[in-house]
Motif scaffolding. Structure first.
Motif, PDB file in Angstrom:
ATOM      1  N   ARG A 214       0.829  -1.205   0.000  1.00 43.76           N
ATOM      2  CA  ARG A 214       0.000   0.000   0.000  1.00 43.76           C
ATOM      3  C   ARG A 214       0.865   1.257   0.000  1.00 43.76           C
ATOM      4  NH1 ARG A 214      -5.498  -0.152   0.957  1.00 43.76           N
ATOM      5  NH2 ARG A 214      -5.356   1.993   0.204  1.00 43.76           N
ATOM      6  N   SER A 215       0.241   2.402   0.202  1.00 42.09           N
ATOM      7  CA  SER A 215       0.908   3.683   0.012  1.00 42.09           C
ATOM      8  C   SER A 215       1.762   4.089   1.209  1.00 42.09           C
ATOM      9  CB  SER A 215      -0.137   4.769  -0.268  1.00 42.09           C
ATOM     10  OG  SER A 215      -1.109   4.798   0.762  1.00 42.09           O
ATOM     11  N   ALA A 216       2.730   4.951   0.926  1.00 39.88           N
ATOM     12  CA  ALA A 216       3.681   5.423   1.932  1.00 39.88           C
ATOM     13  C   ALA A 216       3.095   6.593   2.714  1.00 39.88           C
ATOM     14  CB  ALA A 216       4.977   5.837   1.255  1.00 39.88           C
ATOM     15  N   ARG A 217       3.692   6.816   3.895  1.00 40.32           N
ATOM     16  CA  ARG A 217       3.311   7.923   4.759  1.00 40.32           C
ATOM     17  C   ARG A 217       4.567   8.668   5.216  1.00 40.32           C
ATOM     18  NH1 ARG A 217      -0.697   6.337   2.940  1.00 40.32           N
ATOM     19  NH2 ARG A 217      -2.780   6.100   3.861  1.00 40.32           N
ATOM     20  N   GLU A 218       4.369   9.879   5.720  1.00 41.37           N
ATOM     21  CA  GLU A 218       5.495  10.691   6.186  1.00 41.37           C
ATOM     22  C   GLU A 218       6.231   9.996   7.330  1.00 41.37           C
ATOM     23  OE1 GLU A 218       6.391  15.331   7.490  1.00 41.37           O
ATOM     24  OE2 GLU A 218       4.390  14.474   7.819  1.00 41.37           O
ATOM     25  N   THR A 219       5.510   9.277   8.180  1.00 38.03           N
ATOM     26  CA  THR A 219       6.134   8.555   9.288  1.00 38.03           C
ATOM     27  C   THR A 219       7.180   7.564   8.788  1.00 38.03           C
ATOM     28  OG1 THR A 219       4.172   8.778  10.689  1.00 38.03           O
ATOM     29  CG2 THR A 219       5.687   6.988  11.230  1.00 38.03           C
ATOM     30  N   ASP A 220       6.920   6.930   7.639  1.00 38.86           N
ATOM     31  CA  ASP A 220       7.862   5.952   7.090  1.00 38.86           C
ATOM     32  C   ASP A 220       9.211   6.586   6.789  1.00 38.86           C
ATOM     33  OD1 ASP A 220       5.678   4.171   7.058  1.00 38.86           O
ATOM     34  OD2 ASP A 220       5.126   4.803   5.039  1.00 38.86           O
ATOM     35  N   LEU A 221       9.189   7.804   6.285  1.00 42.37           N
ATOM     36  CA  LEU A 221      10.429   8.470   5.892  1.00 42.37           C
ATOM     37  C   LEU A 221      11.326   8.696   7.094  1.00 42.37           C
ATOM     38  CD1 LEU A 221       9.036  11.100   3.348  1.00 42.37           C
ATOM     39  CD2 LEU A 221       9.633   8.691   2.974  1.00 42.37           C
ATOM     40  N   GLU A 222      10.733   9.090   8.227  1.00 36.20           N
ATOM     41  CA  GLU A 222      11.547   9.318   9.421  1.00 36.20           C
ATOM     42  C   GLU A 222      12.053   8.001  10.000  1.00 36.20           C
ATOM     43  OE1 GLU A 222      10.911  12.657  12.287  1.00 36.20           O
ATOM     44  OE2 GLU A 222      10.327  11.001  13.629  1.00 36.20           O
ATOM     45  N   LEU A 223      11.207   6.975  10.025  1.00 38.15           N
ATOM     46  CA  LEU A 223      11.642   5.669  10.530  1.00 38.15           C
ATOM     47  C   LEU A 223      12.829   5.139   9.726  1.00 38.15           C
ATOM     48  CD1 LEU A 223       8.330   3.714  11.255  1.00 38.15           C
ATOM     49  CD2 LEU A 223      10.113   4.296  12.910  1.00 38.15           C
ATOM     50  N   LEU A 224      12.762   5.280   8.411  1.00 40.46           N
ATOM     51  CA  LEU A 224      13.778   4.681   7.549  1.00 40.46           C
ATOM     52  C   LEU A 224      15.081   5.463   7.515  1.00 40.46           C
ATOM     53  CD1 LEU A 224      11.542   3.448   4.593  1.00 40.46           C
ATOM     54  CD2 LEU A 224      12.605   2.091   6.407  1.00 40.46           C
TER      55      LEU A 224
ATOM     56  N   VAL B 160      11.557  10.553  16.706  1.00 41.13           N
ATOM     57  CA  VAL B 160      12.784  11.190  17.183  1.00 41.13           C
ATOM     58  C   VAL B 160      12.457  11.845  18.517  1.00 41.13           C
ATOM     59  CG1 VAL B 160      14.473  13.010  16.791  1.00 41.13           C
ATOM     60  CG2 VAL B 160      13.726  11.577  14.886  1.00 41.13           C
ATOM     61  N   GLY B 161      13.288  11.565  19.515  1.00 37.71           N
ATOM     62  CA  GLY B 161      13.034  12.090  20.847  1.00 37.71           C
ATOM     63  C   GLY B 161      13.315  11.024  21.876  1.00 37.71           C
ATOM     64  N   SER B 162      12.465  10.924  22.883  1.00 41.82           N
ATOM     65  CA  SER B 162      12.646   9.914  23.917  1.00 41.82           C
ATOM     66  C   SER B 162      11.311   9.626  24.570  1.00 41.82           C
ATOM     67  CB  SER B 162      13.664  10.380  24.961  1.00 41.82           C
ATOM     68  OG  SER B 162      13.210  11.568  25.596  1.00 41.82           O
ATOM     69  N   GLY B 163      11.251   8.524  25.299  1.00 42.59           N
ATOM     70  CA  GLY B 163      10.018   8.153  25.973  1.00 42.59           C
ATOM     71  C   GLY B 163      10.135   6.783  26.603  1.00 42.59           C
ATOM     72  N   SER B 164       9.018   6.259  27.030  1.00 45.93           N
ATOM     73  CA  SER B 164       8.984   4.949  27.671  1.00 45.93           C
ATOM     74  C   SER B 164       8.543   3.896  26.670  1.00 45.93           C
ATOM     75  CB  SER B 164       8.036   4.964  28.867  1.00 45.93           C
ATOM     76  OG  SER B 164       6.718   5.305  28.446  1.00 45.93           O
ATOM     77  N   ALA B 165       8.811   2.642  27.013  1.00 44.40           N
ATOM     78  CA  ALA B 165       8.401   1.515  26.176  1.00 44.40           C
ATOM     79  C   ALA B 165       8.291   0.286  27.062  1.00 44.40           C
ATOM     80  CB  ALA B 165       9.400   1.280  25.040  1.00 44.40           C
ATOM     81  N   LEU B 166       7.601  -0.707  26.547  1.00 45.89           N
ATOM     82  CA  LEU B 166       7.484  -1.984  27.235  1.00 45.89           C
ATOM     83  C   LEU B 166       8.015  -3.059  26.305  1.00 45.89           C
ATOM     84  CD1 LEU B 166       6.296  -3.079  29.967  1.00 45.89           C
ATOM     85  CD2 LEU B 166       4.342  -3.847  28.608  1.00 45.89           C
ATOM     86  N   ALA B 167       9.017  -3.798  26.766  1.00 46.17           N
ATOM     87  CA  ALA B 167       9.597  -4.873  25.962  1.00 46.17           C
ATOM     88  C   ALA B 167       9.043  -6.206  26.442  1.00 46.17           C
ATOM     89  CB  ALA B 167      11.118  -4.857  26.071  1.00 46.17           C
ATOM     90  N   LEU B 168       8.536  -7.004  25.503  1.00 44.90           N
ATOM     91  CA  LEU B 168       8.008  -8.332  25.811  1.00 44.90           C
ATOM     92  C   LEU B 168       8.947  -9.382  25.229  1.00 44.90           C
ATOM     93  CD1 LEU B 168       4.265  -7.752  24.815  1.00 44.90           C
ATOM     94  CD2 LEU B 168       5.299  -7.415  27.068  1.00 44.90           C
ATOM     95  N   ARG B 169       9.487 -10.245  26.082  1.00 45.05           N
ATOM     96  CA  ARG B 169      10.304 -11.359  25.605  1.00 45.05           C
ATOM     97  C   ARG B 169      10.302 -12.467  26.662  1.00 45.05           C
ATOM     98  NH1 ARG B 169      16.712 -11.251  25.301  1.00 45.05           N
ATOM     99  NH2 ARG B 169      16.180 -13.467  25.343  1.00 45.05           N
TER     100      ARG B 169
END
Length: 320
Positions: free
Chosen positions: A100-110, A265-274
């Motif tokens: 499907r189509s691209a988004r602006e978010t994809d450009l920053e991730l890549l 881009v920036g910082s924050g919290s996350a939850l890692a599942l493993r």
């Protein structure tokens, strides 16, 4: 002074001999030439990133080739729906989609990768200049018509598929997650036992359920067990639920809905599942050109279980 016809070939031969001696001397002195690239300028041992934007609404399921991705990004798009950005390097399947189509978010991730290829079905006209200016190889069907085909088993627009070998793009055996600096290693200490975790967007829901038998997190979307086109259950070795800020972008879809932009881009919290546990971590990305770092509470890099990594971009307040 005129040079005779017999002198010219002699001069040419001497020049060629001098050039040959200089070349051989440089090699013997340690000036070895670099090995030839595997493909498109990528040397052996480097990841060669292929990112594919994959449809993720009910009519687009089941996906093809998603189980072979090294990294699976889940992002929210218009109307509270979700799309997937699948990242391949170590193992590239023969068919991937639906695209499907691209988004602006994809450009920053890549931007985290070194000039990746982005396969997508298209983009709104206002976004195209940004795609063309981004440090990636944009690959819509208009640029590689032989690499795409339409399937007859479902209606458009949910039936566009990519054949990577026609780009061409091949497996590198280098994992895209490791290329980002993520490390596959034993689990850190601590963690809280957990059997299930859910993330809800306004029009999409993801549940990750730990399977002690398979030692993986089984994926459920919108209340249905997620499977691939081959019938296998979609699963992840590690899941990262990354808290992010979601805001409006400068772009709208064809129905006038504002496309959201996810700030990565920036910082924050996350939850890692493993391994059947949840770990509170923080994420940090200093600039668009740098990779995201995930750190445990004791300040050490989070380690990942060997296998597919899912990173779900969770707008603050939407985790279940």
């Amino acid at each position: 002074m005129h040079t005779s016809a017999t002198t010219k070939p002699a001069v040419t031969s001497i020049a060629a001999l001098v050039l040959l001696i200089a070349t051989l001397s440089g090699c013997q002195a340690g000036g070895e030439t670099a090995p030839p690239p595997d493909r498109a300028g990528t040397s052996a041992g480097q990841a060669d990133i292929l990112a594919v934007k994959i449809d993720n609404v009910a009519p687009a399921r089941p996906p093809t080739g998603l189980e072979k991705a090294d990294l699976v990004y889940v992002e929210r798009v218009e109307a509270g729906l979700s799309r997937i950005l699948a990242v391949y390097s170590s193992d590239v399947p023969p068919v991937i989609g639906p695209v499907r189509s691209a988004r602006e978010t994809d450009l920053e991730l890549l931007r985290q990768f070194d000039r990746p290829t982005l396969a997508y079905s298209g983009a709104q006209s206002a976004l195209r200049p940004s795609i063309e200016a981004a440090p990636l190889d944009a690959l819509p069907p208009s640029k590689a018509p032989n690499a795409y085909f339409r399937s007859k088993d479902r209606p458009a627009p949910h039936n566009l598929y990519l054949r990577p070998e026609n780009i061409p793009h091949e497996s590198t055996q280098v994992n895209a997650a490791e290329d980002l600096g993520l490390r596959f290693a034993p689990a850190p200490g601590g963690g809280t036992p957990v059997s299930e975790r859910t993330v809800s967007y306004p029009s999409a829901r993801f549940t990750f359920t730990w399977s002690p038998e398979q030692k993986k997190w089984l994926v459920t979307m919108d209340g249905q067990a997620s499977r691939t086109a081959s019938g296998d259950r979609l699963s992840a070795a590690t899941v990262l639920l990354q808290d992010v800020t979601l805001g409006p972008s400068r772009f709208r879809d064809k129905w006038g809905n504002t496309s959201p932009f996810t700030e990565t881009v920036g910082s924050g919290s996350a939850l890692a599942l493993r391994d059947g546990k949840a770990y509170d971590v923080t994420w940090e990305r200093d600039s668009a050109a740098s990779a995201t770092e995930f750190t445990t509470e004791d300040g050490r890099p989070m380690t990942f279980a060997r296998g597919q990594v899912w990173i779900v971009l969770v707008p603050t307040g939407t985790a279940g």
